[in-house]
Each structure stands twice: as structure tokens, then as C-alpha cells.
Design an enzyme around this catalytic site. Structure first.
Site, mmCIF file in Angstrom:
data_model
loop_
_atom_site.group_PDB
_atom_site.id
_atom_site.type_symbol
_atom_site.label_atom_id
_atom_site.label_comp_id
_atom_site.label_asym_id
_atom_site.label_seq_id
_atom_site.Cartn_x
_atom_site.Cartn_y
_atom_site.Cartn_z
ATOM 1 N N VAL A 128 1.628 -9.655 -2.867
ATOM 2 C CA VAL A 128 0.373 -9.717 -3.620
ATOM 3 C C VAL A 128 0.555 -10.498 -4.924
ATOM 4 C CG1 VAL A 128 -1.200 -8.292 -4.998
ATOM 5 C CG2 VAL A 128 -0.773 -7.718 -2.621
ATOM 6 N N ASN A 150 6.745 -5.728 0.654
ATOM 7 C CA ASN A 150 6.308 -4.372 0.294
ATOM 8 C C ASN A 150 4.786 -4.326 0.201
ATOM 9 O OD1 ASN A 150 8.833 -3.322 0.243
ATOM 10 N ND2 ASN A 150 8.942 -2.982 -1.965
ATOM 11 N N ALA A 156 1.730 -1.346 1.770
ATOM 12 C CA ALA A 156 0.973 -0.423 0.910
ATOM 13 C C ALA A 156 -0.124 0.258 1.709
ATOM 14 C CB ALA A 156 0.391 -1.159 -0.285
ATOM 15 N N GLN A 157 -0.176 1.559 1.574
ATOM 16 C CA GLN A 157 -1.130 2.334 2.380
ATOM 17 C C GLN A 157 -2.301 2.823 1.545
ATOM 18 O OE1 GLN A 157 1.121 5.593 3.980
ATOM 19 N NE2 GLN A 157 2.306 4.312 5.353
ATOM 20 N N GLY A 188 -3.763 2.513 -1.585
ATOM 21 C CA GLY A 188 -4.813 1.679 -2.144
ATOM 22 C C GLY A 188 -4.506 1.168 -3.531
ATOM 23 N N GLU A 195 -5.509 10.485 -5.652
ATOM 24 C CA GLU A 195 -4.079 10.579 -5.360
ATOM 25 C C GLU A 195 -3.410 11.360 -6.481
ATOM 26 O OE1 GLU A 195 -2.912 6.923 -2.463
ATOM 27 O OE2 GLU A 195 -2.544 6.606 -4.584
ATOM 28 N N ASP A 223 16.532 -9.897 -5.057
ATOM 29 C CA ASP A 223 17.015 -11.275 -5.301
ATOM 30 C C ASP A 223 16.531 -11.834 -6.634
ATOM 31 O OD1 ASP A 223 17.810 -10.914 -2.705
ATOM 32 O OD2 ASP A 223 16.733 -12.628 -1.877
ATOM 33 N N HIS A 237 9.928 8.660 -3.414
ATOM 34 C CA HIS A 237 8.673 9.215 -2.889
ATOM 35 C C HIS A 237 8.975 10.529 -2.180
ATOM 36 C CE1 HIS A 237 4.815 9.571 -0.915
ATOM 37 N NE2 HIS A 237 4.378 8.544 -1.621
ATOM 38 N N ARG A 251 4.849 12.033 -8.314
ATOM 39 C CA ARG A 251 5.880 11.904 -7.280
ATOM 40 C C ARG A 251 7.246 12.425 -7.676
ATOM 41 N NH1 ARG A 251 4.115 5.926 -5.352
ATOM 42 N NH2 ARG A 251 2.271 6.797 -4.430
ATOM 43 N N HIS A 268 11.574 4.521 -3.204
ATOM 44 C CA HIS A 268 10.253 3.951 -2.928
ATOM 45 C C HIS A 268 9.857 2.816 -3.857
ATOM 46 C CE1 HIS A 268 6.241 3.812 -1.397
ATOM 47 N NE2 HIS A 268 5.687 4.193 -2.534
ATOM 48 N N GLU A 303 6.548 -6.117 -8.589
ATOM 49 C CA GLU A 303 7.530 -5.021 -8.634
ATOM 50 C C GLU A 303 8.863 -5.431 -9.246
ATOM 51 O OE1 GLU A 303 7.620 -2.691 -5.065
ATOM 52 O OE2 GLU A 303 9.407 -1.588 -5.700
ATOM 53 N N ARG A 350 5.943 5.642 -12.133
ATOM 54 C CA ARG A 350 4.674 4.978 -11.824
ATOM 55 C C ARG A 350 3.628 5.961 -11.308
ATOM 56 N NH1 ARG A 350 2.950 2.173 -6.423
ATOM 57 N NH2 ARG A 350 4.530 3.609 -5.667
ATOM 58 N N LEU A 382 -0.057 -2.138 -7.139
ATOM 59 C CA LEU A 382 -0.818 -3.295 -6.657
ATOM 60 C C LEU A 382 -1.679 -3.834 -7.798
ATOM 61 C CD1 LEU A 382 -1.909 -2.106 -3.087
ATOM 62 C CD2 LEU A 382 -0.327 -3.950 -3.625
HETATM 63 C C1 LIG Z 1 5.500 1.904 2.074
HETATM 64 C C2 LIG Z 1 4.907 1.485 0.756
HETATM 65 C C3 LIG Z 1 3.639 1.909 0.399
HETATM 66 C C4 LIG Z 1 3.080 1.531 -0.824
HETATM 67 N N1 LIG Z 1 1.813 1.919 -1.121
HETATM 68 C C5 LIG Z 1 1.247 1.483 -2.273
HETATM 69 C C6 LIG Z 1 -0.117 1.784 -2.572
HETATM 70 O O1 LIG Z 1 -0.806 2.424 -1.804
HETATM 71 N N2 LIG Z 1 -0.618 1.330 -3.746
HETATM 72 C C7 LIG Z 1 0.111 0.604 -4.641
HETATM 73 O O2 LIG Z 1 -0.410 0.236 -5.703
HETATM 74 N N3 LIG Z 1 1.390 0.288 -4.355
HETATM 75 C C8 LIG Z 1 1.971 0.696 -3.203
HETATM 76 N N4 LIG Z 1 3.252 0.359 -2.922
HETATM 77 C C9 LIG Z 1 3.977 -0.511 -3.853
HETATM 78 C C10 LIG Z 1 3.447 -1.924 -3.747
HETATM 79 O O3 LIG Z 1 3.165 -2.215 -2.406
HETATM 80 C C11 LIG Z 1 4.441 -2.936 -4.286
HETATM 81 O O4 LIG Z 1 4.932 -2.543 -5.526
HETATM 82 C C12 LIG Z 1 3.795 -4.297 -4.466
HETATM 83 O O5 LIG Z 1 3.072 -4.640 -3.333
HETATM 84 C C13 LIG Z 1 4.857 -5.329 -4.734
HETATM 85 O O6 LIG Z 1 4.275 -6.603 -4.627
HETATM 86 P P1 LIG Z 1 5.129 -7.874 -5.010
HETATM 87 O O7 LIG Z 1 4.264 -9.045 -4.753
HETATM 88 O O8 LIG Z 1 5.714 -7.699 -6.350
HETATM 89 O O9 LIG Z 1 6.384 -7.855 -3.987
HETATM 90 P P2 LIG Z 1 6.411 -7.908 -2.403
HETATM 91 O O10 LIG Z 1 5.096 -7.624 -1.840
HETATM 92 O O11 LIG Z 1 7.540 -7.075 -1.940
HETATM 93 O O12 LIG Z 1 6.741 -9.438 -2.082
HETATM 94 C C14 LIG Z 1 7.997 -9.993 -2.371
HETATM 95 C C15 LIG Z 1 8.054 -11.399 -1.793
HETATM 96 O O13 LIG Z 1 9.204 -12.071 -2.313
HETATM 97 C C16 LIG Z 1 9.853 -12.776 -1.270
HETATM 98 N N5 LIG Z 1 11.263 -12.970 -1.658
HETATM 99 C C17 LIG Z 1 12.145 -12.035 -2.074
HETATM 100 N N6 LIG Z 1 13.336 -12.631 -2.376
HETATM 101 C C18 LIG Z 1 13.183 -13.960 -2.133
HETATM 102 C C19 LIG Z 1 14.037 -15.088 -2.232
HETATM 103 N N7 LIG Z 1 15.330 -14.979 -2.639
HETATM 104 N N8 LIG Z 1 13.566 -16.310 -1.884
HETATM 105 C C20 LIG Z 1 12.271 -16.445 -1.446
HETATM 106 N N9 LIG Z 1 11.408 -15.401 -1.333
HETATM 107 C C21 LIG Z 1 11.864 -14.183 -1.671
HETATM 108 C C22 LIG Z 1 9.655 -11.876 -0.064
HETATM 109 O O14 LIG Z 1 9.892 -12.579 1.121
HETATM 110 C C23 LIG Z 1 8.196 -11.456 -0.280
HETATM 111 O O15 LIG Z 1 7.335 -12.471 0.196
HETATM 112 C C24 LIG Z 1 3.838 0.730 -1.708
HETATM 113 C C25 LIG Z 1 5.101 0.305 -1.351
HETATM 114 C C26 LIG Z 1 5.642 0.675 -0.126
HETATM 115 C C27 LIG Z 1 7.014 0.206 0.222
#
Ligand SMILES: Cc1cc2nc3c(=O)[nH]c(=O)nc-3n(C[C@H](O)[C@H](O)[C@H](O)COP(=O)(O)OP(=O)(O)OC[C@H]3O[C@@H](n4cnc5c(N)ncnc54)[C@H](O)[C@@H]3O)c2cc1C
Length: 491
Positions: A16, A43, A47-48, A50, A116, A208, A229, A276, A337, A361, A372, A378
Site C-alpha cells: 500500500v 503484508n 490485511a483483513q 480494515g 476493533e 530488507d 498478535h 493486542r 505480527h 511498516e 500499534r 494501513l
Molecule cells: C495478516 C495481517 C493482517 C493485517 N491486518 C491489518 C489490518 O486489518 N489493518 C491495518 O491497518 N493493518 C493490518 N496489517 C498490517 C498492514 O497490512 C501492514 O503494516 C501494511 O500493509 C504494510 O504496508 P507496506 O506497504 O509498508 O509493506 P508491504 O505491504 O509489506 O509491502 C512491502 C513491499 O516491499 C517489497 N520489497 C521488500 N523488500 C524488497 C527489496 N529488497 N527489493 C524490492 N522490493 C522489496 C515487497 O515485495 C512488497 O511489495 C496486517 C498485517 C498482516 C500481516
């Protein structure tokens, strides 16, 4: 293979944070999004529950959302960062809505909002129990329509070099080492779950971006603030344990111990709906008290049709494991988590390195404090990735484009193969040293073991492969966490 060898902006990550940032740039800015695996694997897609946002001003307000965030964060949050999150976030959520993300609605047509743990109001907008996938799919579709953005999947960034007026990145694609230049870089690489044996995180979550930023000299802060979690499905021998969303407790599920008794109220007056970390702590303490790791969530008192329509994804995943959650108790246990700390950024998502930004994240914005609040991540990814993009646009317009310094000497693909077992070793150390209840007596020895692994990986002559880069990231991140713990920072 690469459309260009230089871009205005390179975004590392297609979660995202990375995708929403990419969407902000107009035609006059060249952007490359790189993602180390298939674009939707992240990740974000998992996300489930919301996204939390104050959208109903009759029943909710910013002050309440800010207060809930501070209480969950144990008042260790950065207040300005929280105020920005809460006050700007609703517009970003409505932007997703206007892009076509199908948030669930009430019969009246208004967005449906659930409760929540830790929230004092119903304010979580969602798409059934697969909100992240709904958002990511729509964002990928929207970014793909932009002619100024190139997207590369299976492209792993293994190094970032700072040069005059920008950066040169080392990118591994199809077994080859490539160099791509950029005036600005946004790190949006997500979490670190894969440093643990059991996590809810996607396979990409090896830290990374944090390791790359650390090697470049960026400030990393509060990496030992890790959220466990309380309710992941307790499947045997599966590294990625699927999450039983907080919303299941929000809709009335109760947490039972091995004797079938509710226990959460013994540890906190908020019971199952405490934040949590509080519930996870209660589970581990109850586990010690009962001598058993058998725990269950029970939502069978609810109407089966409601359960199936409210939690279709969780219902079908449980069925795959032989559990019908409308009739059976779901076996659960805590799991790594989420990461509250990360690459330290200011209110504009800037790191301490000129031109280097970070969002999502992998960052420490200070919004989460020590813990958190559910569904704030998100929101953080949206607000701070948009801010990073806006700041880069502002810099491009005010300072103009400057010539990028020359690329460093290309890396050699030659080198030794990585010995097996490094990741497993680190996961065992982390699981044993710091899982929900920390074990301070183990900090020093664990740090020394991991530090020796880090030194070996950094000074050795290993071939640059995805396996090597991820093992190095896991080792560096675990080393920083253990160092913070032994120094007594954070907890
Ligand atoms: C099971 C689960 C449920 C969740 N539910 C919720 C929820 O309901 N509400 C909420 O607010 N949050 C929730 N979260 C947390 C939330 O989903 C994440 O914190 C958030 O989506 C992270 O987004 P991001 O874009 O920072 O990272 P990510 O979505 O993890 O994306 C990381 C990206 O970086 C890329 N990447 C990593 N390293 C490299 C590299 N070396 N070179 C190139 N690309 C790389 C990956 O391929 C990926 O595309 C949940 C998390 C999990 C695991």
C-alpha cells in the site's frame, strides 16, 4: 529489461505504501516501482480487519481517535505525527473509495464501520475480511494506468549507494545485477516478520529496506517495539500462520484456555478487547499458569450466516484446516505480527539522508508509540507515503532537476554460495529470546551470536543472490533488535 537507467524517483515496494506513493506523481515525474516478488505479494494484501478513520463526525471525532492511539501506544507516540495521521487519513480513505475500492456499506449506502480492540468507536472501514487485497488490487490497477510509472516485479534491491544529487541502486533481476539511478528513493519494503519462527507476515517481510537504510547510515529507531498478535491460527509447522482478525473478537468471539474457560478478564478489565499486547501477554501468562499452549477462540454463539458473510475468508481458511468456525472452537496462539519501529522519518517522511524517504511498516514515524492500535497501519502507510511523494514533488519543483553523480563500479556476480541454516538459526534465537515475554538473561549471548553472523555475511565474499540478501537483512535486523534490548532501550 529496464526501461530507463535513471528515474526521478525509485520506489522500493509494491505494498500500500509504495503503490499509493506512485499514484501521486503527475506525468512530468518519471517513477520506477520495484518489487522483489509478484506485485500483490505483501503484508498489505494480507490485511483483513480494515482501515481506521474518523468518517462519521456525529458519533466520532479526531480527539477520540488520537486518544485511543495514544492509550494503545502507552503515550510513547509522537503527538504531531498522530495528529497528522488522524486528521489527514480520512481524505486518503475516501480517495481509495473514489478509486473504486469496494468498502462494505450499510443498507443506507454509507460505509459500514466496525469496532476493533482499543477503539472507543466503530471506525474501521473494511471489505469483508480481505480489506488489504481489495485495496492492493485496485491500487495496482490504478498505477498500471499511469504512463509515467514503470513497474518491475521480481526485481530485488540489494544495495543503495548515495552519490551527488541522488542514488544508484543495485537491483537483482533474472539473476543479473543492474544499476538504476534516482534523484529520490522511497523505501516502502514492509515488515520484519521473517526473523521469527512464527509470524503472520508474508514471505517478503525480511526487513530488507531497514537493513539497506542502516548500511547507508540512516537512523533506525525502536526496532525492538514488535507487536505480537494474540490470535493466529495455531497450525503445526507453518511459518506463515494465518490471522484470525481482531474483528472476530470485536463481533463477540471469546478467548478460552485449555479448560474451555474465559481468562482474559483475570489479567485486564477490558478482557478480550484489550489492546493486542495486553491480550498476548495474558495468553502467555495463562499458558504458564495452565502448563498448556492450547487456546481457542469461540464465536459459535453467533448466527452461522452472519459469521459466513462477515468473515468469508477466515471461514474458508479455517475449513481448509478442518475447523468449521460456526460450530467449532478455533485453535489460536500469539504470533509475531507487526513492527512499530523502523527507519526514522520526520513528519514529511524524510530520513536523515538527503533525498531518501521511507513510508509504511518499515518506518518509525512515531505514530504507534510502544504498541500499534489495530487498523492504524494501513492508514499510516497511506498518509505518510502520500506525504513523501508530495515532498519529493515540492523539491523537484522548487530545486529543479540536478545532474546525478556517476554510478559506482558495478558489483561482481561471482562469489561463494551462502551456507545453509543461517535464517533458521536466527529465527530460533529470536523466538527463544524475545517472544511476547522478553527473556533479558539471554540478550547478551543472543546478540553476540547474531553479531558474529552479521560480520560473516558482510565481510565474506558471498555471491549476491536473493537468498544472501534476505539472510543478510534478517541478520542485520535481528542484530539491531538484540542490541537495543541488551542496552535496555525501548521496552
Ligand atoms: C495478516 C495481517 C493482517 C493485517 N491486518 C491489518 C489490518 O486489518 N489493518 C491495518 O491497518 N493493518 C493490518 N496489517 C498490517 C498492514 O497490512 C501492514 O503494516 C501494511 O500493509 C504494510 O504496508 P507496506 O506497504 O509498508 O509493506 P508491504 O505491504 O509489506 O509491502 C512491502 C513491499 O516491499 C517489497 N520489497 C521488500 N523488500 C524488497 C527489496 N529488497 N527489493 C524490492 N522490493 C522489496 C515487497 O515485495 C512488497 O511489495 C496486517 C498485517 C498482516 C500481516
Amino acid at each position: 529489461m529496464f526501461m530507463k537507467d535513471k528515474y526521478d524517483v525509485v520506489i522500493i515496494g509494491s505494498g500500500v505504501a509504495g503503490l499509493y506513493a506512485a499514484l501521486q506523481f503527475d506525468e512530468d515525474v518519471d517513477v520506477l516501482v520495484v518489487s522483489k516478488r509478484e506485485l500483490p505479494l505483501s503484508n498489505s494484501s494480507l490485511a483483513q480487519g480494515g482501515v481506521a478513520a474518523v468518517l462519521d463526525k456525529n458519533n466520532d471525532n479526531y480527539k477520540l481517535h488520537i486518544a485511543d492511539t495514544l492509550i494503545a501506544g502507552k503515550f510513547k507516540n509522537n503527538l504531531s505525527a498522530v495528529e497528522k495521521l488522524v486528521s489527514e487519513g480520512p481524505a486518503d480513505v475516501m480517495k481509495l473509495n473514489s478509486l473504486g475500492v469496494e468498502f462494505d456499506t450499510e443498507k443506507s449506502g454509507e460505509l459500514s464501520k466496525t469496532l476493533e480492540a482499543g477503539h472507543s468507536r466503530h471506525r474501521i472501514v473494511h471489505h469483508k475480511d480481505s480489506t488489504g487485497k481489495a485495496i492492493v488490487d485496485k491500487l495496482i490497477e490504478s498505477v498500471q494506468q499511469k504512463s509515467n510509472v514503470d513497474m518491475l516485479d521480481y526485481a530485488l534491491v540489494y544495495e543503495i549507494n548515495k552519490v551527488e544529487n541522488g542514488f544508484w541502486l543495485g537491483i537483482l533481476k533474472d539473476g543479473e545485477l543492474n544499476q538504476v539511478g534516482a534523484e529520490f528513493v522511497l523505501i516502502a519494503t514492509g515488515g520484519i516478520g521473517r526473523i521469527y519462527k512464527y509470524t503472520t507476515n508474508s514471505a517478503i517481510a525480511t526487513g530488507d529496506g531497514i537493513a539497506l537504510a542502516h548500511m547507508l547510515g540512516a537512523e533506525i529507531r525502536h526496532l525492538s517495539r514488535i507487536q505480537f498478535h494474540p490470535t493466529a491460527f495455531a497450525a503445526e509447522n507453518e511459518r506463515e500462520r494465518f490471522l484470525i482478525s481482531e474483528a472476530v473478537r470485536g463481533e463477540g468471539a471469546v478467548y478460552l484456555n485449555c479448560k474451555g474457560e474465559r481468562f482474559a478478564f483475570k489479567y485486564d478489565e477490558r478482557g478480550e478487547l484489550a489492546p493486542r499486547d495486553v491480550v498476548s501477554n495474558a495468553v502467555i501468562r495463562e499458558s504458564i499458569a495452565t502448563g498448556s499452549e492450547d487456546f481457542y477462540l469461540d464465536i459459535t454463539a453467533k448466527d452461522p450466516e452472519f459469521i459466513k458473510s462477515r468473515f468469508p475468508m477466515i471461514y474458508s481458511r479455517c475449513l481448509e484446516e478442518g475447523i468449521d468456525m460456526t460450530k467449532d472452537r478455533i485453535p489460536v496462539f500469539p504470533c509475531q505480527h507487526y513492527l512499530m519501529g523502523g527507519i526514522n522519518v520526520d513528519i514529511n517522511a524524510r530520513t536523515n539522508i538527503d533525498g531518501l524517504y521511507a513510508a509504511g511498516e518499515c518506518t518509525h514515524t512515531g505514530v504507534h508509540g510502544a504498541n500499534r492500535l489495530a487498523s492504524n497501519s494501513l492508514l499510516e502507510a497511506l498518509v505518510y507515503s502520500r506525504t513523501a511523494a508530495e515532498h519529493m514533488i515540492y523539491k523537484l519543483h522548487t530545486d529543479g532537476r540536478k545532474p546525478l553523480g556517476p554510478a559506482p563500479k558495478p558489483d561482481s556476480a561471482e562469489g561463494e554460495a551462502l551456507p545453509t541454516g543461517i535464517r533458521t538459526k536466527i529465527r530460533e534465537i529470536m523466538q527463544d529470546t524475545y517472544f511476547v515475554l522478553p527473556k533479558p538473561e539471554k540478550y547478551q549471548k543472543s546478540f553476540e551470536e547474531v553479531d558474529a553472523i552479521v560480520n560473516n555475511l558482510i565481510t565474506g565474499n558471498y555471491a549476491i543472490t536473493a537468498d544472501f540478501v534476505e539472510a543478510r537483512s534478517i541478520a542485520i535486523v535481528a542484530g539491531i533488535i538484540l542490541d537495543e534490548l541488551r542496552e535496555g532501550i525501548n521496552l
